[in-house]
Structure formats: structure tokens, C-alpha cells
Design a protein around this motif. Structure first.
Motif, mmCIF file in Angstrom:
data_model
loop_
_atom_site.group_PDB
_atom_site.id
_atom_site.type_symbol
_atom_site.label_atom_id
_atom_site.label_comp_id
_atom_site.label_asym_id
_atom_site.label_seq_id
_atom_site.Cartn_x
_atom_site.Cartn_y
_atom_site.Cartn_z
ATOM 1 N N GLN A 132 -44.863 6.073 27.000
ATOM 2 C CA GLN A 132 -46.285 5.856 27.294
ATOM 3 C C GLN A 132 -47.150 6.201 26.087
ATOM 4 O OE1 GLN A 132 -47.510 4.302 29.717
ATOM 5 N NE2 GLN A 132 -46.070 4.408 31.408
ATOM 6 N N VAL A 133 -46.781 7.236 25.369
ATOM 7 C CA VAL A 133 -47.501 7.544 24.134
ATOM 8 C C VAL A 133 -47.436 6.341 23.192
ATOM 9 C CG1 VAL A 133 -47.549 8.978 22.045
ATOM 10 C CG2 VAL A 133 -47.184 10.041 24.277
ATOM 11 N N GLY A 134 -46.246 5.754 23.069
ATOM 12 C CA GLY A 134 -46.101 4.579 22.217
ATOM 13 C C GLY A 134 -46.978 3.426 22.662
ATOM 14 N N PHE A 135 -47.041 3.196 23.968
ATOM 15 C CA PHE A 135 -47.854 2.090 24.482
ATOM 16 C C PHE A 135 -49.327 2.301 24.158
ATOM 17 C CE2 PHE A 135 -50.613 0.369 27.819
ATOM 18 C CZ PHE A 135 -50.309 -0.982 27.710
ATOM 19 N N PHE A 136 -49.821 3.511 24.426
ATOM 20 C CA PHE A 136 -51.253 3.758 24.260
ATOM 21 C C PHE A 136 -51.654 4.028 22.810
ATOM 22 C CE2 PHE A 136 -50.950 4.525 28.843
ATOM 23 C CZ PHE A 136 -52.055 3.804 29.282
ATOM 24 N N HIS A 137 -50.678 4.351 21.953
ATOM 25 C CA HIS A 137 -51.009 4.627 20.561
ATOM 26 C C HIS A 137 -50.706 3.450 19.644
ATOM 27 C CE1 HIS A 137 -51.672 6.727 16.840
ATOM 28 N NE2 HIS A 137 -50.400 6.624 16.474
ATOM 29 N N ARG A 148 -58.561 8.502 27.959
ATOM 30 C CA ARG A 148 -57.986 9.530 28.837
ATOM 31 C C ARG A 148 -56.514 9.282 29.157
ATOM 32 N NH1 ARG A 148 -62.512 9.650 33.421
ATOM 33 N NH2 ARG A 148 -62.413 7.422 32.889
ATOM 34 N N PRO A 149 -56.085 8.051 29.432
ATOM 35 C CA PRO A 149 -54.652 7.848 29.672
ATOM 36 C C PRO A 149 -53.810 8.239 28.454
ATOM 37 C CG PRO A 149 -55.899 5.976 30.479
ATOM 38 C CD PRO A 149 -56.859 6.821 29.690
ATOM 39 N N ARG A 150 -54.236 7.808 27.266
ATOM 40 C CA ARG A 150 -53.508 8.166 26.054
ATOM 41 C C ARG A 150 -53.411 9.674 25.895
ATOM 42 N NH1 ARG A 150 -55.897 8.428 20.097
ATOM 43 N NH2 ARG A 150 -56.779 10.200 21.204
ATOM 44 N N ASP A 151 -54.552 10.342 26.080
ATOM 45 C CA ASP A 151 -54.574 11.790 25.881
ATOM 46 C C ASP A 151 -53.697 12.509 26.901
ATOM 47 O OD1 ASP A 151 -56.276 11.328 23.794
ATOM 48 O OD2 ASP A 151 -58.094 11.916 24.854
ATOM 49 N N ARG A 152 -53.637 11.975 28.106
ATOM 50 C CA ARG A 152 -52.786 12.583 29.135
ATOM 51 C C ARG A 152 -51.326 12.570 28.693
ATOM 52 N NH1 ARG A 152 -49.534 11.058 33.460
ATOM 53 N NH2 ARG A 152 -49.620 12.453 35.259
ATOM 54 N N VAL A 190 -37.050 11.427 20.190
ATOM 55 C CA VAL A 190 -37.887 12.229 19.288
ATOM 56 C C VAL A 190 -38.105 11.461 17.996
ATOM 57 C CG1 VAL A 190 -38.089 14.393 18.025
ATOM 58 C CG2 VAL A 190 -37.074 14.390 20.324
ATOM 59 N N ARG A 191 -37.036 10.890 17.461
ATOM 60 C CA ARG A 191 -37.147 10.088 16.242
ATOM 61 C C ARG A 191 -38.139 8.948 16.428
ATOM 62 N NH1 ARG A 191 -34.372 5.234 15.024
ATOM 63 N NH2 ARG A 191 -34.209 4.789 12.775
ATOM 64 N N ASN A 192 -38.067 8.270 17.541
ATOM 65 C CA ASN A 192 -38.944 7.133 17.792
ATOM 66 C C ASN A 192 -40.410 7.550 17.914
ATOM 67 O OD1 ASN A 192 -38.260 4.228 18.153
ATOM 68 N ND2 ASN A 192 -39.586 4.446 19.938
ATOM 69 N N LEU A 193 -40.631 8.695 18.552
ATOM 70 C CA LEU A 193 -41.994 9.176 18.761
ATOM 71 C C LEU A 193 -42.715 9.390 17.442
ATOM 72 C CD1 LEU A 193 -44.131 10.305 20.824
ATOM 73 C CD2 LEU A 193 -43.120 12.558 20.377
ATOM 74 N N ILE A 194 -42.054 10.033 16.511
ATOM 75 C CA ILE A 194 -42.721 10.360 15.248
ATOM 76 C C ILE A 194 -42.532 9.278 14.190
ATOM 77 C CG2 ILE A 194 -42.541 12.831 15.702
ATOM 78 C CD1 ILE A 194 -40.231 12.906 13.655
ATOM 79 N N GLY A 195 -41.535 8.418 14.387
ATOM 80 C CA GLY A 195 -41.253 7.365 13.423
ATOM 81 C C GLY A 195 -41.907 6.054 13.820
ATOM 82 N N PHE A 196 -41.222 5.289 14.664
ATOM 83 C CA PHE A 196 -41.698 3.965 15.054
ATOM 84 C C PHE A 196 -43.076 4.010 15.714
ATOM 85 C CE2 PHE A 196 -41.664 0.367 18.142
ATOM 86 C CZ PHE A 196 -41.741 -0.656 17.205
ATOM 87 N N GLY A 198 -45.250 6.414 15.322
ATOM 88 C CA GLY A 198 -46.204 7.018 14.395
ATOM 89 C C GLY A 198 -47.110 8.045 15.037
ATOM 90 N N ALA A 199 -46.568 8.806 16.000
ATOM 91 C CA ALA A 199 -47.397 9.739 16.769
ATOM 92 C C ALA A 199 -47.203 11.191 16.367
ATOM 93 C CB ALA A 199 -47.105 9.574 18.266
#
Length: 234
Positions: A132-137, A148-152, A190-196, A198-199
Motif C-alpha cells: 500500500q505504501v508503494g501504491f500511494f507513494h 491521509r491514506p498514504r500517511d496511514r 524490505v528491499r522493495n520498500l526502500i528500493g523500487f 523509493g520510500a
């Protein structure tokens, strides 16, 4: 030589090595869980790329194996009792491969269930929330004016990283000294979150020193390096 022609999926993705486990996947966080696992345990397999660009996951052949139209999925010609086995859901596949080969899952009952609990933690929390972080970011959700959805989801991702960081305090891997399917399930996300995605800045990844440490060790494993690129994109 096994005959896999009775399985519709082999009509779209013919098996050139039908004696081997057949993998239908894409190198996403869920997909590479299984390719990494297969590389780690050394079980011969034949990978097939399921292309989302051409909606392969919605084809009748793929749905015959994975009715939830998600990757990865496998067809093992050498399943239980000598019968071919079809299986979808990455967590179930990891458990099956661990049991089949006696690798990367403790034999001790207590440690086994504790490993499974961390696998379930990834499946129920890390995957959905980081996604979801990936979708909203990164994807369409980034254009929503209401943040608000992204921040949640960012806050929940931080919480989950904190849980993992605490678990890894004083440990080499999630289960201590022993590398396991729990690590294979968690660290591609974890790799995807910070890599692909970019969060890294959004989730304050620098706060989680233990997660950083173990992620680096995970990504240095030769089997992980190989598995991250399988199936190969054309």
C-alpha cells in the motif's frame, strides 16, 4: 519422463524439462521468495515468466493453477506420494519446499512454529502494508490530494519495521543463528520498500539499524543474487 500435458498451464508454458519443478512467476517481492528458496535449496526447476504486461495472470491456463490470479505458482511433477502437485501462494510454497527438502525450517516443533509465525507475520502485515505504501507513494495513489491514506500506511510500515528491528536485536537472522524461510519471505519486501518503491525517507529507514544490517547480509547471499533475477524478464 513425466507427462505434464494433462495440466492446462503447460499448454501456454510448455515444460522443456518436465522432470523438474515448474515455476510460474515474475520477479516481484512475492515472486522472488520462491526463486530464492529454490536457489538456496538447490532443487532443479524450470522458470516461466508470467507477464503482467500481457495479462498472462488472467489467462485460463494460469487460472487453472492459480485461481486467485496471483504469482507465484508451482507445478511439482514429483509431489507427495509420487503425484504431481499444483500449488499457489508464496507462503504455502515456501513451507512445501522446506518440508520436501528438509531445509530452512527447523525440525524442532517449537522453533518450527515460531518460524511459521514470522512467515505469517510477513504475509499478513509486511506484504499488504508495504504494498500500500508503494501504491500511494509510487503508483496511481500518489496523485490523490488526500494524503491521509498514504500517511496511514507509512505509519504502519514504520511500526512493522520497528517490530522487525527489535526482533533482530542481537540476532543474525529472524530465527537467530539459522537462516530460514522467514528471512526469505520478509527481506524481499524490505528491499522493495526502500528500493523500487523509493520510500526509505518516508519510513525513516535509517532508524532501523538491525533491519539494515540483516538486509545487507541477505542481499549478499549468492542464491539471493541469483533468485532476484528469476524468472528473467525478456
Amino acid at each position: 519422463m513425466p507427462d505434464l500435458s494433462a495440466f492446462p498451464i503447460t499448454h501456454k508454458w510448455p515444460a522443456t524439462q518436465p522432470e523438474r519443478l515448474q515455476l510460474y512467476s515474475l520477479p516481484t517481492p512475492n515472486g522472488v521468495k520462491v526463486s530464492i528458496m529454490l536457489e538456496e535449496i538447490g532443487l532443479p526447476y524450470e522458470p516461466h515468466l508470467v507477464s503482467f504486461d500481457s495479462n498472462d495472470q488472467l489467462s485460463a491456463e494460469f487460472l487453472s493453477l492459480s485461481p486467485n490470479n496471483k504469482i507465484p505458482a508451482i507445478l511439482d511433477p514429483n509431489g507427495p506420494d509420487g503425484q504431481a502437485l499444483e500449488l499457489f501462494e508464496s507462503g504455502a510454497i515456501l513451507l512445501y519446499l522446506a518440508d520436501k527438502t528438509g531445509q530452512l525450517l527447523p525440525q524442532d516443533s517449537a522453533a518450527r512454529y515460531q518460524t511459521i509465525q514470522w512467515l505469517m507475520w510477513q504475509m499478513g502485515g509486511v506484504g499488504p502494508m508495504f504494498g500500500q505504501v508503494g501504491f500511494f507513494h509510487k503508483f496511481a495513489g500518489k496523485d490523490y490530494e488526500d494524503k491521509r491514506p498514504r500517511d496511514r500506511y507509512i505509519e504502519e510500515a514504520k511500526r512493522l519495521l520497528g517490530v522487525l528491528d527489535q526482533r533482530l536485536q542481537g540476532r543474525e537472522w529472524v530465527m537467530g543463528d539459522a537462516y530460514s524461510i522467514a528471512d526469505i519471505a520478509i527481506f524481499p519486501w524490505v528491499r522493495n520498500l526502500i528500493g523500487f518503491y523509493g520510500a526509505g525517507v518516508l519510513v525513516e529507514f535509517e532508524r532501523f539499524a538491525n533491519v539494515q544490517r540483516v538486509l545487507e547480509r541477505f542481499l549478499a547471499r549468492p542464491a539471493v543474487v541469483r533468485g532476484l533475477g528469476i524468472p528473467r524478464r525478456d
